[in-house]
Design an enzyme around this catalytic site. Sequence first.
Site, PDB file in Angstrom:
ATOM      1  N   HIS A   1     -11.219 -10.656  -2.216  1.00 14.24           N
ATOM      2  CA  HIS A   1     -10.227 -11.276  -3.100  1.00 14.24           C
ATOM      3  C   HIS A   1      -9.018 -11.771  -2.313  1.00 14.24           C
ATOM      4  O   HIS A   1      -8.652 -11.201  -1.284  1.00 14.24           O
ATOM      5  CB  HIS A   1      -9.810 -10.343  -4.233  1.00 14.24           C
ATOM      6  CG  HIS A   1      -9.045  -9.126  -3.810  1.00 14.24           C
ATOM      7  ND1 HIS A   1      -7.658  -9.103  -3.743  1.00 14.24           N
ATOM      8  CD2 HIS A   1      -9.437  -7.881  -3.446  1.00 14.24           C
ATOM      9  CE1 HIS A   1      -7.254  -7.898  -3.367  1.00 14.24           C
ATOM     10  NE2 HIS A   1      -8.310  -7.135  -3.172  1.00 14.24           N
TER      11      HIS A   1
ATOM     12  N   ASP B   1      -5.965 -12.655  -4.020  1.00 16.36           N
ATOM     13  CA  ASP B   1      -4.685 -12.377  -4.670  1.00 16.36           C
ATOM     14  C   ASP B   1      -4.066 -11.151  -4.000  1.00 16.36           C
ATOM     15  O   ASP B   1      -4.773 -10.335  -3.397  1.00 16.36           O
ATOM     16  CB  ASP B   1      -4.874 -12.124  -6.174  1.00 16.36           C
ATOM     17  CG  ASP B   1      -5.829 -10.971  -6.476  1.00 16.36           C
ATOM     18  OD1 ASP B   1      -6.918 -10.924  -5.855  1.00 16.36           O
ATOM     19  OD2 ASP B   1      -5.487 -10.100  -7.299  1.00 16.36           O
TER      20      ASP B   1
ATOM     21  N   ASP C   1      -5.333  -5.873   2.614  1.00 20.97           N
ATOM     22  CA  ASP C   1      -5.863  -5.886   1.240  1.00 20.97           C
ATOM     23  C   ASP C   1      -5.536  -7.203   0.582  1.00 20.97           C
ATOM     24  O   ASP C   1      -4.474  -7.352   0.016  1.00 20.97           O
ATOM     25  CB  ASP C   1      -5.273  -4.711   0.452  1.00 20.97           C
ATOM     26  CG  ASP C   1      -5.781  -4.672  -0.981  1.00 20.97           C
ATOM     27  OD1 ASP C   1      -6.803  -5.322  -1.282  1.00 20.97           O
ATOM     28  OD2 ASP C   1      -5.149  -4.008  -1.813  1.00 20.97           O
TER      29      ASP C   1
ATOM     30  N   GLU D   1      -8.101  -9.442  -8.577  1.00 20.87           N
ATOM     31  CA  GLU D   1      -8.511  -8.054  -8.352  1.00 20.87           C
ATOM     32  C   GLU D   1      -7.357  -7.100  -8.605  1.00 20.87           C
ATOM     33  O   GLU D   1      -7.547  -6.000  -9.115  1.00 20.87           O
ATOM     34  CB  GLU D   1      -9.045  -7.882  -6.922  1.00 20.87           C
ATOM     35  CG  GLU D   1      -9.779  -6.560  -6.692  1.00 20.87           C
ATOM     36  CD  GLU D   1      -8.875  -5.376  -6.413  1.00 20.87           C
ATOM     37  OE1 GLU D   1      -9.286  -4.224  -6.664  1.00 20.87           O
ATOM     38  OE2 GLU D   1      -7.732  -5.567  -5.958  1.00 20.87           O
ATOM     39  N   GLU D   2      -6.156  -7.514  -8.249  1.00 16.00           N
ATOM     40  CA  GLU D   2      -5.004  -6.610  -8.349  1.00 16.00           C
ATOM     41  C   GLU D   2      -4.512  -6.436  -9.782  1.00 16.00           C
ATOM     42  O   GLU D   2      -3.641  -5.596 -10.034  1.00 16.00           O
ATOM     43  CB  GLU D   2      -3.858  -7.111  -7.456  1.00 16.00           C
ATOM     44  CG  GLU D   2      -4.223  -7.212  -5.977  1.00 16.00           C
ATOM     45  CD  GLU D   2      -4.474  -5.853  -5.322  1.00 16.00           C
ATOM     46  OE1 GLU D   2      -4.383  -4.831  -6.016  1.00 16.00           O
ATOM     47  OE2 GLU D   2      -4.782  -5.841  -4.119  1.00 16.00           O
TER      48      GLU D   2
ATOM     49  N   ASP E   1     -13.434  -4.424   0.664  1.00  9.91           N
ATOM     50  CA  ASP E   1     -12.123  -4.251   0.021  1.00  9.91           C
ATOM     51  C   ASP E   1     -11.771  -2.782  -0.125  1.00  9.91           C
ATOM     52  O   ASP E   1     -11.146  -2.375  -1.096  1.00  9.91           O
ATOM     53  CB  ASP E   1     -12.135  -4.937  -1.357  1.00  9.91           C
ATOM     54  CG  ASP E   1     -10.752  -4.938  -2.016  1.00  9.91           C
ATOM     55  OD1 ASP E   1      -9.748  -4.965  -1.280  1.00  9.91           O
ATOM     56  OD2 ASP E   1     -10.688  -4.894  -3.250  1.00  9.91           O
TER      57      ASP E   1
ATOM     58  N   HIS F   1      -0.629  -2.374  -0.147  1.00 14.07           N
ATOM     59  CA  HIS F   1       0.394  -2.363  -1.213  1.00 14.07           C
ATOM     60  C   HIS F   1       1.748  -1.831  -0.731  1.00 14.07           C
ATOM     61  O   HIS F   1       2.642  -1.624  -1.538  1.00 14.07           O
ATOM     62  CB  HIS F   1      -0.056  -1.550  -2.442  1.00 14.07           C
ATOM     63  CG  HIS F   1      -1.279  -2.095  -3.109  1.00 14.07           C
ATOM     64  ND1 HIS F   1      -1.600  -1.830  -4.420  1.00 14.07           N
ATOM     65  CD2 HIS F   1      -2.265  -2.908  -2.658  1.00 14.07           C
ATOM     66  CE1 HIS F   1      -2.736  -2.445  -4.732  1.00 14.07           C
ATOM     67  NE2 HIS F   1      -3.157  -3.095  -3.671  1.00 14.07           N
TER      68      HIS F   1
HETATM   69 ZN   LIG Z   1      -8.069  -5.084  -2.711  1.00  9.48          ZN
END
Ligand SMILES: [Zn+2]
Length: 469
Positions: A88, A90, A119, A153-154, A177, A442
């Site tokens: 992903h 995003d 990520d 995804e997030e 991921d 994150h």
């Molecule tokens: Zn991810």
Amino acid sequence: MSKVNWMDEVTKRKDDFIKDLQGLLQIKSVLDEEKATANAPLGQGIKDALQYMLDLGEKDGFTSKNVGNLAGHLEMGQGDELIGVLGHVDVVPEGDGWSMDPYGGIVKDGKIYARGSSDDKGPTIAAYYGMKIVKELGLPINKRVRLIIGTDEESDWRCVDHYFEHEEMPTTGFVPDADFPIIFAEKGIADFDIVQSPTAEQRTSIYELLSFESGRRYNMVPDHAKVEIKVQDEQVNIIQDFLAYLTQEKLEGDAIADNDMFILTLVGKSAHGAEPRNGINAGIYMARFLQNLDLDDAGKTYVTTVAEFNEKSRGEVFGIAYEDEDSGDLTINVGVMTYDQKNGGRIGLNMRYPVTFNIEDGKSKISSVLEEKGLMLDKYSDSKPTYVKKDDPLIKTLQKVYEEQTGEKADLLAIGGGTYARALDHGVAFGALFPGREDVMHQKDEYAIVDDLLLATAIYAQAIYELAK
Ligand SMILES: [Zn+2]
């Protein structure tokens, strides 16, 4: 055919790899629904990141497809079977406290820094280069290979929901991921509410529960609880008792009097809901204190229901305790508690169940236990477990590749969390964070170690070849 040295092939392409990754990292692809348009339903940044990948693939000779501006794919090869690789593009918002540009992609001391570097833009580009190497080497394959690019995804997974409504589900595949080596089992995750309807009071009690509030997220152990209690008898003072309880339980909190009302707060310890034992549930501790008071009937029912979960995070409350060898214990986290006299009570639970658990049976047991207590089950939603057997050819192939490329044993991991691999009918999470590495996803100053990304690329290249040949 002579044996391919995958790492050599990656090293030859290192400069291009970094340049292509930087281009993607420099797009601020954070969900922006306020600026959504028909052509960019999740905002322009996300659209640009998806387009960037599709353009890159087209330039390199892959077939590309944009699927509703929510997802897309790059494809190579021929054959009935389809190997899916799902990443992903995003990212979560950058947040505060960065020591460098979160959308710079600056390389410093062997690390590439940016939101999304680990990520999941770094691993997605690694998978892309894996596919590109197989293509450029002209290796014979008899299946199709698709890099599927998700963009939500997030948040809400609207990308894969939409994609698989319109596009073929891969026969098998992997998802870069999460963690290396291989996550072969992910528990099922169900969220639901226990509902207590408001009722008119039948009798007079010393205390009346006006409100109860704890937790905001189903998948977190709440670290804060607040209640308001009304006292009928002005002689009664609850403050000393509450403070004594806090001392006894070694907890922080506070109690203040406000006319005939007392406001109690209690501080617990937050933890991920996948293992409630790692936290201190502020709501449960609050309820344990309250259940011993002469409360009004409705208030009493509510706090008793919450307090019952004390030290029972394994489904005991519903008689559904269960474990299996591959994925461990069923767990239940009490995540969100709300009560007031007008609306009644709600207790939001996050249940993680083992891969061999019969969820339909479990669900009906929960319903009947609640019904007996005059409570109801509501807002049930469920993400099914993902599980590929240990001797499946997919697992065997990925293990072999991982061991050849790293020289390390490819242990199989089972987790209570959910990864993007759930979006595939038959697939596992495979990288790209190596064992022992710091997980900075994150977080501020997110980075990926460049050599790790290159090694992941060699692993993905060989894995794609072995699966598709
Ligand atoms: Zn991810």
